[in-house]
Design a protein around this motif. Structure first.
Motif, PDB file in Angstrom:
ATOM      1  N   MET A 134      28.231  21.620  96.100  1.00  7.16           N
ATOM      2  CA  MET A 134      29.109  20.860  95.128  1.00  7.16           C
ATOM      3  C   MET A 134      28.941  21.415  93.801  1.00  7.16           C
ATOM      4  O   MET A 134      27.937  21.802  93.284  1.00  7.16           O
ATOM      5  CB  MET A 134      28.834  19.664  95.207  1.00  7.16           C
ATOM      6  CG  MET A 134      29.678  18.628  94.307  1.00  7.16           C
ATOM      7  SD  MET A 134      29.269  16.802  94.180  1.00  7.16           S
ATOM      8  CE  MET A 134      27.766  17.254  92.990  1.00  7.16           C
ATOM      9  N   VAL A 135      30.271  21.657  93.166  1.00  6.13           N
ATOM     10  CA  VAL A 135      30.104  22.077  91.838  1.00  6.13           C
ATOM     11  C   VAL A 135      30.705  20.995  91.147  1.00  6.13           C
ATOM     12  O   VAL A 135      31.875  20.527  91.181  1.00  6.13           O
ATOM     13  CB  VAL A 135      30.918  23.221  91.538  1.00  6.13           C
ATOM     14  CG1 VAL A 135      30.551  24.042  90.220  1.00  6.13           C
ATOM     15  CG2 VAL A 135      30.150  24.524  92.559  1.00  6.13           C
ATOM     16  N   MET A 136      30.116  20.557  89.896  1.00  4.37           N
ATOM     17  CA  MET A 136      30.567  19.286  89.470  1.00  4.37           C
ATOM     18  C   MET A 136      30.085  19.486  87.824  1.00  4.37           C
ATOM     19  O   MET A 136      29.332  20.374  87.368  1.00  4.37           O
ATOM     20  CB  MET A 136      29.805  18.011  89.559  1.00  4.37           C
ATOM     21  CG  MET A 136      28.238  17.990  89.347  1.00  4.37           C
ATOM     22  SD  MET A 136      27.383  16.189  89.411  1.00  4.37           S
ATOM     23  CE  MET A 136      28.104  15.686  87.679  1.00  4.37           C
ATOM     24  N   ALA A 137      30.978  18.820  86.779  1.00  6.08           N
ATOM     25  CA  ALA A 137      31.113  19.005  85.495  1.00  6.08           C
ATOM     26  C   ALA A 137      30.489  17.464  84.998  1.00  6.08           C
ATOM     27  O   ALA A 137      30.899  16.444  85.194  1.00  6.08           O
ATOM     28  CB  ALA A 137      32.388  19.321  84.676  1.00  6.08           C
ATOM     29  N   MET A 138      29.844  17.724  84.132  1.00  4.67           N
ATOM     30  CA  MET A 138      29.345  16.186  83.256  1.00  4.67           C
ATOM     31  C   MET A 138      29.148  16.408  81.811  1.00  4.67           C
ATOM     32  O   MET A 138      28.593  17.548  81.445  1.00  4.67           O
ATOM     33  CB  MET A 138      27.681  15.857  83.967  1.00  4.67           C
ATOM     34  CG  MET A 138      27.239  14.618  83.191  1.00  4.67           C
ATOM     35  SD  MET A 138      25.588  14.159  83.674  1.00  4.67           S
ATOM     36  CE  MET A 138      25.241  12.820  82.449  1.00  4.67           C
ATOM     37  N   VAL A 139      29.677  15.616  80.990  1.00  5.20           N
ATOM     38  CA  VAL A 139      29.608  15.683  79.715  1.00  5.20           C
ATOM     39  C   VAL A 139      28.456  14.687  79.245  1.00  5.20           C
ATOM     40  O   VAL A 139      29.034  13.320  79.489  1.00  5.20           O
ATOM     41  CB  VAL A 139      30.913  15.243  79.114  1.00  5.20           C
ATOM     42  CG1 VAL A 139      30.962  15.278  77.622  1.00  5.20           C
ATOM     43  CG2 VAL A 139      32.265  16.485  79.440  1.00  5.20           C
ATOM     44  N   GLY A 140      27.444  14.760  78.577  1.00  2.00           N
ATOM     45  CA  GLY A 140      26.488  14.141  78.354  1.00  2.00           C
ATOM     46  C   GLY A 140      26.752  13.783  76.668  1.00  2.00           C
ATOM     47  O   GLY A 140      27.118  14.453  75.886  1.00  2.00           O
ATOM     48  N   ASP A 141      26.447  12.347  76.425  1.00  3.58           N
ATOM     49  CA  ASP A 141      26.545  11.969  75.039  1.00  3.58           C
ATOM     50  C   ASP A 141      25.261  11.910  74.388  1.00  3.58           C
ATOM     51  O   ASP A 141      25.119  11.396  73.251  1.00  3.58           O
ATOM     52  CB  ASP A 141      27.210  10.538  75.076  1.00  3.58           C
ATOM     53  CG  ASP A 141      26.501   9.637  75.999  1.00  3.58           C
ATOM     54  OD1 ASP A 141      25.437   9.774  76.597  1.00  3.58           O
ATOM     55  OD2 ASP A 141      26.883   8.562  76.139  1.00  3.58           O
ATOM     56  N   GLY A 142      24.159  12.220  74.719  1.00  2.00           N
ATOM     57  CA  GLY A 142      22.786  12.304  74.444  1.00  2.00           C
ATOM     58  C   GLY A 142      21.911  10.976  74.898  1.00  2.00           C
ATOM     59  O   GLY A 142      20.791  10.689  74.481  1.00  2.00           O
ATOM     60  N   LYS A 143      22.744  10.318  75.494  1.00  2.00           N
ATOM     61  CA  LYS A 143      22.066   9.014  75.823  1.00  2.00           C
ATOM     62  C   LYS A 143      22.204   8.672  77.477  1.00  2.00           C
ATOM     63  O   LYS A 143      21.322   8.067  77.979  1.00  2.00           O
ATOM     64  CB  LYS A 143      22.539   7.803  75.041  1.00  2.00           C
ATOM     65  CG  LYS A 143      22.682   7.881  73.727  1.00  2.00           C
ATOM     66  CD  LYS A 143      23.346   6.550  73.057  1.00  2.00           C
ATOM     67  CE  LYS A 143      23.590   6.796  71.542  1.00  2.00           C
ATOM     68  NZ  LYS A 143      24.424   5.690  70.982  1.00  2.00           N
ATOM     69  N   THR A 144      23.175   9.166  78.089  1.00  2.00           N
ATOM     70  CA  THR A 144      23.403   8.790  79.488  1.00  2.00           C
ATOM     71  C   THR A 144      22.531   9.747  80.506  1.00  2.00           C
ATOM     72  O   THR A 144      22.720  11.051  80.064  1.00  2.00           O
ATOM     73  CB  THR A 144      24.824   8.941  79.772  1.00  2.00           C
ATOM     74  OG1 THR A 144      25.651   8.251  79.198  1.00  2.00           O
ATOM     75  CG2 THR A 144      25.072   8.899  81.311  1.00  2.00           C
ATOM     76  N   SER A 145      22.044   9.320  81.251  1.00  2.00           N
ATOM     77  CA  SER A 145      20.696  10.154  82.198  1.00  2.00           C
ATOM     78  C   SER A 145      21.806  10.625  83.568  1.00  2.00           C
ATOM     79  O   SER A 145      22.661   9.921  84.039  1.00  2.00           O
ATOM     80  CB  SER A 145      19.942   9.367  82.815  1.00  2.00           C
ATOM     81  OG  SER A 145      19.127   9.058  81.527  1.00  2.00           O
ATOM     82  N   TYR A 146      21.547  11.662  83.861  1.00  2.00           N
ATOM     83  CA  TYR A 146      21.976  12.308  85.211  1.00  2.00           C
ATOM     84  C   TYR A 146      21.274  11.591  86.500  1.00  2.00           C
ATOM     85  O   TYR A 146      19.956  11.664  86.514  1.00  2.00           O
ATOM     86  CB  TYR A 146      21.723  13.778  85.144  1.00  2.00           C
ATOM     87  CG  TYR A 146      22.133  14.343  86.610  1.00  2.00           C
ATOM     88  CD1 TYR A 146      23.289  14.423  87.032  1.00  2.00           C
ATOM     89  CD2 TYR A 146      21.073  14.920  87.300  1.00  2.00           C
ATOM     90  CE1 TYR A 146      24.010  15.045  88.380  1.00  2.00           C
ATOM     91  CE2 TYR A 146      21.546  15.502  88.784  1.00  2.00           C
ATOM     92  CZ  TYR A 146      22.973  15.278  89.170  1.00  2.00           C
ATOM     93  OH  TYR A 146      22.939  15.928  90.393  1.00  2.00           O
ATOM     94  N   ASN A 147      21.903  11.004  87.254  1.00  2.00           N
ATOM     95  CA  ASN A 147      21.534  10.263  88.252  1.00  2.00           C
ATOM     96  C   ASN A 147      21.246  11.431  89.421  1.00  2.00           C
ATOM     97  O   ASN A 147      22.342  11.470  90.446  1.00  2.00           O
ATOM     98  CB  ASN A 147      22.281   9.206  88.821  1.00  2.00           C
ATOM     99  CG  ASN A 147      21.638   8.253  89.801  1.00  2.00           C
ATOM    100  OD1 ASN A 147      20.774   8.608  90.528  1.00  2.00           O
ATOM    101  ND2 ASN A 147      21.833   7.020  89.968  1.00  2.00           N
ATOM    102  N   LYS A 148      20.179  11.711  89.795  1.00  2.00           N
ATOM    103  CA  LYS A 148      20.030  12.743  90.864  1.00  2.00           C
ATOM    104  C   LYS A 148      20.046  11.991  92.201  1.00  2.00           C
ATOM    105  O   LYS A 148      20.502  12.786  93.105  1.00  2.00           O
ATOM    106  CB  LYS A 148      18.506  13.480  90.542  1.00  2.00           C
ATOM    107  CG  LYS A 148      18.414  14.548  91.664  1.00  2.00           C
ATOM    108  CD  LYS A 148      16.984  15.372  91.633  1.00  2.00           C
ATOM    109  CE  LYS A 148      17.010  15.914  90.485  1.00  2.00           C
ATOM    110  NZ  LYS A 148      15.610  17.012  90.080  1.00  2.00           N
TER     111      LYS A 148
END
Length: 327
Positions: free
Chosen positions: A152-166
């Motif tokens: 799967m290929v996905m895009a995430m825009v981080g705001d410096g506070k939100t964690s990526y949920n593996k």
């Protein structure tokens, strides 16, 4: 006649110049290559360093083939990051990469980054979590995402506070994604082409099914990125592993040729802006190599016609004698 082969050659040459329009770009949009954010073989200079990129972690450089971010071994992470920020308002990144290995079970994945942070290792495909900017994740191992085919290929825009949920493969963090079965171990060169237009859109195309055939992965509306952001790549293996290779990166500044704005991030030292603001050029439409070749073709046609008429006129005059090679 002597001018005929030359004329055909010049016509073909001019045709090739104009046929070079890329369907991937909107009308009147052109590219300027950014050497500062592009890398290809042999990757390193004579001092075994790269002028524009740093690499670290478990990354391995094989000068004639690839930069291996992570090898097919457990618990490996590596990264490759530009030394200076990408400041273009509109840009395109085309990367050739390869994900492969000999094992039936494999993981975890790799990422393309446009982030305020630079070269900070961490748990998100080898990069730090709570990042600020854009992450494009090539996830090869499915944890918990029902109904989605992997890779799967996905895009995430981080705001410096939100964690990526593996644990959920970023289900609640992505802004867009696509399934790309066949991306890993593809029989053709695997490529990703990411285009960004400030305040307009973000688009990702993939090549993995057949050579020179691009498949759209996603296209979104406006995406806000940090004003200062670095280009980077990273990869990670855990209990499962794979080889994650970067083969070539080409980054370009995109600009509208019909506007009067100069591309901000493609300076040419000592060059003067032309009438349309393109550094070092007279940017009227009749300038440039394409128009030059057209003028050459037209001149050749006129000269050839004049020569032909001249020889026909004098060769057919009453009493006129035709010259031979022995006269």
């Amino acid at each position: 006649m002597f001018f005929t082969p030359l004329l055909c050659l010049l016509a073909a040459w001019a045709g090739a110049v104009f046929a070079g329009t890329d369907d991937a770009l909107p009308d009147n949009t052109k590219r300027i290559n950014l050497r500062t954010h592009s890398i290809s073989t042999p990757y390193l200079d004579s001092d075994l360093q790269s002028r524009w990129f740093d690499f670290g972690g478990d990354a391995i450089v094989r000068a004639d083939q690839y930069i291996r971010l992570a090898s097919d071994l457990q618990s490996r992470t590596g990264w490759l990051f530009s030394k200076i920020p990408l400041t273009a308002s509109n840009w395109e990144i085309e990367v050739e990469f390869k994900i492969h290995g000999k094992k039936t079970l494999h993981g975890d994945g790799m990422a393309l980054w446009i982030t305020k942070q630079r070269a900070q290792p961490g748990p998100v495909f080898g990069h730090a979590d709570n990042f600020e900017g854009l992450g494009i994740f090539f996830d090869t191992y499915k944890n918990e995402r029902p109904g989605v085919v992997f890779p799967m290929v996905m895009a995430m825009v981080g705001d410096g506070k939100t964690s990526y949920n593996k644990n959920t493969d970023g289900k609640d963090q992505d802004i867009a994604f696509c399934s790309a079965r066949g991306l890993r171990g593809a029989s053709v060169p695997t490529k990703a082409r990411l285009q960004y237009y400030q305040d307009k859109s973000l688009k990702l195309d993939l090549q993995y099914k057949s050579e020179s055939t691009w498949t759209n992965c996603f296209e979104t509306g406006p995406v806000k990125l940090p004003s200062v952001a670095y280009l980077g790549f990273s990869a990670e293996t855990g209990e499962l592993s794979d080889n994650f290779d970067i083969v070539k990166v080409e980054t370009s500044n995109l600009y509208q040729s019909s506007t009067n704005e100069a591309p901000k991030s493609a300076p040419h030292p000592g060059a003067r802006p032309g009438r349309q603001g393109f550094p070092g050029s007279k940017a009227a439409k009749k300038s440039g190599w394409g128009w030059f070749f057209v003028k050459v073709v037209l001149f050749s046609m006129v000269a050839g016609g004049a020569y032909y008429g001249y020889t026909q006129y004098f060769g057919q005059k009453p009493g006129g004698a035709k010259r031979t090679r022995f006269d």
